[in-house]
Scaffold this active site. Sequence first.
Site, PDB file in Angstrom:
ATOM      1  N   GLY A  49      -0.479  -9.705  -7.768  1.00  0.00           N
ATOM      2  CA  GLY A  49      -1.411  -8.944  -7.471  1.00  0.00           C
ATOM      3  C   GLY A  49      -1.383  -7.353  -8.173  1.00  0.00           C
ATOM      4  O   GLY A  49      -0.072  -7.024  -8.240  1.00  0.00           O
ATOM      5  N   GLN A  54      -2.746   1.123  -9.670  1.00  0.00           N
ATOM      6  CA  GLN A  54      -1.408   1.078 -10.175  1.00  0.00           C
ATOM      7  C   GLN A  54      -1.267   1.426 -11.599  1.00  0.00           C
ATOM      8  O   GLN A  54      -0.152   1.585 -12.301  1.00  0.00           O
ATOM      9  CB  GLN A  54      -0.836  -0.006  -9.830  1.00  0.00           C
ATOM     10  CG  GLN A  54      -0.520  -0.228  -8.258  1.00  0.00           C
ATOM     11  CD  GLN A  54      -0.164  -1.709  -7.832  1.00  0.00           C
ATOM     12  OE1 GLN A  54      -0.966  -2.751  -7.677  1.00  0.00           O
ATOM     13  NE2 GLN A  54       1.297  -1.522  -7.686  1.00  0.00           N
ATOM     14  N   CYS A 103       6.646  -4.416  -4.372  1.00  0.00           N
ATOM     15  CA  CYS A 103       5.438  -3.558  -4.841  1.00  0.00           C
ATOM     16  C   CYS A 103       5.786  -3.270  -6.405  1.00  0.00           C
ATOM     17  O   CYS A 103       7.015  -2.326  -6.549  1.00  0.00           O
ATOM     18  CB  CYS A 103       4.938  -2.317  -4.205  1.00  0.00           C
ATOM     19  SG  CYS A 103       3.495  -1.467  -4.819  1.00  0.00           S
ATOM     20  N   LEU A 104       5.004  -3.410  -7.411  1.00  0.00           N
ATOM     21  CA  LEU A 104       5.395  -2.932  -8.520  1.00  0.00           C
ATOM     22  C   LEU A 104       5.333  -1.270  -8.784  1.00  0.00           C
ATOM     23  O   LEU A 104       5.990  -0.939  -9.547  1.00  0.00           O
ATOM     24  CB  LEU A 104       4.230  -3.433  -9.628  1.00  0.00           C
ATOM     25  CG  LEU A 104       4.134  -5.115  -9.551  1.00  0.00           C
ATOM     26  CD1 LEU A 104       3.153  -5.776 -10.605  1.00  0.00           C
ATOM     27  CD2 LEU A 104       5.489  -5.724 -10.015  1.00  0.00           C
ATOM     28  N   HIS A 145      -2.110  -5.424   1.573  1.00  0.00           N
ATOM     29  CA  HIS A 145      -1.216  -4.740   0.632  1.00  0.00           C
ATOM     30  C   HIS A 145      -2.058  -4.231  -0.378  1.00  0.00           C
ATOM     31  O   HIS A 145      -1.910  -2.795  -0.719  1.00  0.00           O
ATOM     32  CB  HIS A 145      -0.031  -5.593   0.196  1.00  0.00           C
ATOM     33  CG  HIS A 145       0.702  -4.749  -0.648  1.00  0.00           C
ATOM     34  ND1 HIS A 145       2.194  -4.580  -0.568  1.00  0.00           N
ATOM     35  CD2 HIS A 145       0.509  -4.083  -2.059  1.00  0.00           C
ATOM     36  CE1 HIS A 145       2.746  -3.855  -1.585  1.00  0.00           C
ATOM     37  NE2 HIS A 145       1.771  -3.830  -2.329  1.00  0.00           N
ATOM     38  N   GLU A 146      -2.660  -5.060  -0.949  1.00  0.00           N
ATOM     39  CA  GLU A 146      -3.268  -4.747  -2.347  1.00  0.00           C
ATOM     40  C   GLU A 146      -4.463  -3.610  -2.081  1.00  0.00           C
ATOM     41  O   GLU A 146      -4.579  -2.799  -2.924  1.00  0.00           O
ATOM     42  CB  GLU A 146      -4.052  -6.026  -2.987  1.00  0.00           C
ATOM     43  CG  GLU A 146      -3.966  -6.020  -4.302  1.00  0.00           C
ATOM     44  CD  GLU A 146      -2.399  -5.768  -5.006  1.00  0.00           C
ATOM     45  OE1 GLU A 146      -2.337  -4.785  -5.528  1.00  0.00           O
ATOM     46  OE2 GLU A 146      -1.744  -6.622  -4.712  1.00  0.00           O
ATOM     47  N   HIS A 149      -3.923   0.073  -1.593  1.00  0.00           N
ATOM     48  CA  HIS A 149      -3.354   0.804  -2.756  1.00  0.00           C
ATOM     49  C   HIS A 149      -4.984   1.616  -3.105  1.00  0.00           C
ATOM     50  O   HIS A 149      -4.794   2.757  -3.564  1.00  0.00           O
ATOM     51  CB  HIS A 149      -3.237  -0.096  -4.178  1.00  0.00           C
ATOM     52  CG  HIS A 149      -1.882  -0.471  -4.179  1.00  0.00           C
ATOM     53  ND1 HIS A 149      -0.744   0.518  -4.273  1.00  0.00           N
ATOM     54  CD2 HIS A 149      -1.352  -1.530  -3.903  1.00  0.00           C
ATOM     55  CE1 HIS A 149       0.452  -0.178  -4.428  1.00  0.00           C
ATOM     56  NE2 HIS A 149       0.183  -1.355  -4.247  1.00  0.00           N
TER      57      HIS A 149
HETATM   58 ZN    ZN Z   1       1.708  -2.657  -4.463  1.00  0.00          ZN
END
Ligand code: ZN
Length: 184
Positions: A49, A54, A103-104, A145-146, A149
């Site tokens: 995701g 991000q 997480c990226l 989580h997504e 953000h």
């Molecule tokens: Zn993340």
Amino acid sequence: MAVLDVLRMGHPLLRQRARKVSDSEIHSPEMKKLIEDMVDTMHAHDGVGLAAPQVGASIRMAIIELDPENDRYTYGGETRLGVYFNPEIEVLDETPQSFWEGCLSVPGLRGRVTRPRQVRVHYTNLEGERCVLEAEDFLATVFQHEFDHLDGVLYVDRLEDTHQLTYLDEFHQFWLGDEADVEV
Ligand code: ZN
């Protein structure tokens, strides 16, 4: 195709509340390009995701793509790329469940986070239609989580026990059981 830079923890934009997306923006060529680039970026990093903030776009949009090979990430056996505009989460079952999250935007780390077990997601799809879906277990964690953000929240904010925050090598050495390892 373009792989975009992923902002890392410490960048102020990751901490902003993102703005809503208008109906006309959803159908714009710029949005189509952004989504294509976000898909390329997510694939380049093996994520499941990615949220628009991000990659530096402070708007309420995220993509989630689940692995067809893994039952835990499919929508009832059906796999697809989901694009979610202006999502809202409604908790259906508050029973706490915890999973390892990556997480990226927080590269190289994994942390164990507790969240509600089942949610309903209200969102606008690519056609501009308001939709609803329900998710439980690990998938419920991915959505939460997504969409965190979009409110400037990172999973590290939700760690209850910092003893369960680990670098990747140590995660694989000491912590990883039969759970899949994913970044979102
Ligand atoms: Zn993340």
